[in-house]
Design a protein around this motif. Structure first.
Motif, short mmCIF file in Angstrom:
data_model
loop_
_atom_site.label_atom_id
_atom_site.label_comp_id
_atom_site.label_asym_id
_atom_site.label_seq_id
_atom_site.Cartn_x
_atom_site.Cartn_y
_atom_site.Cartn_z
N ALA A 148 25.44 2.47 -19.95
CA ALA A 148 25.44 2.01 -18.57
C ALA A 148 24.21 1.13 -18.30
O ALA A 148 24.27 0.16 -17.55
CB ALA A 148 25.48 3.18 -17.61
N GLY A 149 23.10 1.47 -18.93
CA GLY A 149 21.89 0.66 -18.78
C GLY A 149 22.09 -0.75 -19.30
O GLY A 149 21.60 -1.72 -18.71
N TRP A 150 22.81 -0.88 -20.40
CA TRP A 150 23.12 -2.21 -20.94
C TRP A 150 23.94 -3.00 -19.94
O TRP A 150 23.68 -4.17 -19.71
CB TRP A 150 23.86 -2.07 -22.27
CG TRP A 150 24.11 -3.36 -22.98
CD1 TRP A 150 23.31 -3.94 -23.93
CD2 TRP A 150 25.20 -4.26 -22.78
NE1 TRP A 150 23.86 -5.13 -24.34
CE2 TRP A 150 25.03 -5.36 -23.64
CE3 TRP A 150 26.31 -4.26 -21.95
CZ2 TRP A 150 25.91 -6.42 -23.70
CZ3 TRP A 150 27.21 -5.31 -22.00
CH2 TRP A 150 27.00 -6.39 -22.87
N VAL A 151 24.96 -2.35 -19.38
CA VAL A 151 25.80 -3.02 -18.38
C VAL A 151 24.94 -3.43 -17.19
O VAL A 151 25.03 -4.57 -16.70
CB VAL A 151 26.96 -2.10 -17.92
CG1 VAL A 151 27.73 -2.73 -16.77
CG2 VAL A 151 27.89 -1.78 -19.08
N GLN A 152 24.08 -2.54 -16.72
CA GLN A 152 23.21 -2.85 -15.59
C GLN A 152 22.35 -4.07 -15.87
O GLN A 152 22.21 -4.95 -15.01
CB GLN A 152 22.32 -1.64 -15.27
CG GLN A 152 21.37 -1.89 -14.12
CD GLN A 152 20.32 -0.80 -14.00
OE1 GLN A 152 20.06 -0.05 -14.95
NE2 GLN A 152 19.71 -0.71 -12.83
N ASP A 153 21.81 -4.17 -17.05
CA ASP A 153 20.97 -5.31 -17.42
C ASP A 153 21.74 -6.63 -17.43
O ASP A 153 21.18 -7.69 -17.17
CB ASP A 153 20.34 -5.11 -18.81
CG ASP A 153 19.29 -4.02 -18.82
OD1 ASP A 153 18.80 -3.64 -17.73
OD2 ASP A 153 18.97 -3.53 -19.92
#
Length: 127
Positions: A33-38
């Motif tokens: 999810a952090g990758w998507v957020q970035d």
């Protein structure tokens, strides 16, 4: 918690889900999810991204699996498959499927109608 900016226009319904799905397709493999957020330019909170991913999971549009202490996410299907899933949901939400399908077919351009007929014939042949 940041207050909403009244000068910024609201996103169209489903736009954020579309952006998240686009990011997952761009990834080409499982991502956090952090990758998507970035990847999202909107500067969204991590919790917002998680909420969107959870909604997409409930709609069977994404899958997840545990990796270590977190989850990694993948689109459940290619873009054509996701469009078909949306079409099924619309049909499932209607009382008169026959009327909806009839209205859909009668408004198709001739080329699309012919393509649909060919695909239905192929499906019959495979049965």
């Amino acid at each position: 918690m940041a207050k909403p900016d009244p000068t910024r226009p609201r996103r169209a319904q489903g736009a954020l889900e579309t952006q998240v799905l686009a990011a997952l397709h761009e990834a080409g493999g499982p991502v956090t999810a952090g990758w998507v957020q970035d990847r999202l330019a909107a500067g969204l909170a991590y919790t917002t991204v998680m909420t969107v991913l959870a909604r997409l999971l409930a709609k069977d549009a994404v899958t997840r699996r545990r990796e270590g202490r977190s989850f990694v996410w993948l689109p459940a299907a290619d873009e054509a498959g996701l469009a078909a899933l949306k079409m099924h949901r619309v049909l499932d939400g209607e009382r008169d499927r026959k009327a909806v399908l009839a209205s859909f077919v009668t408004t198709l351009p001739q080329d699309d109608e012919q393509l649909l007929r060919e695909l239905l014939d192929q499906a019959d042949d495979e049965d």
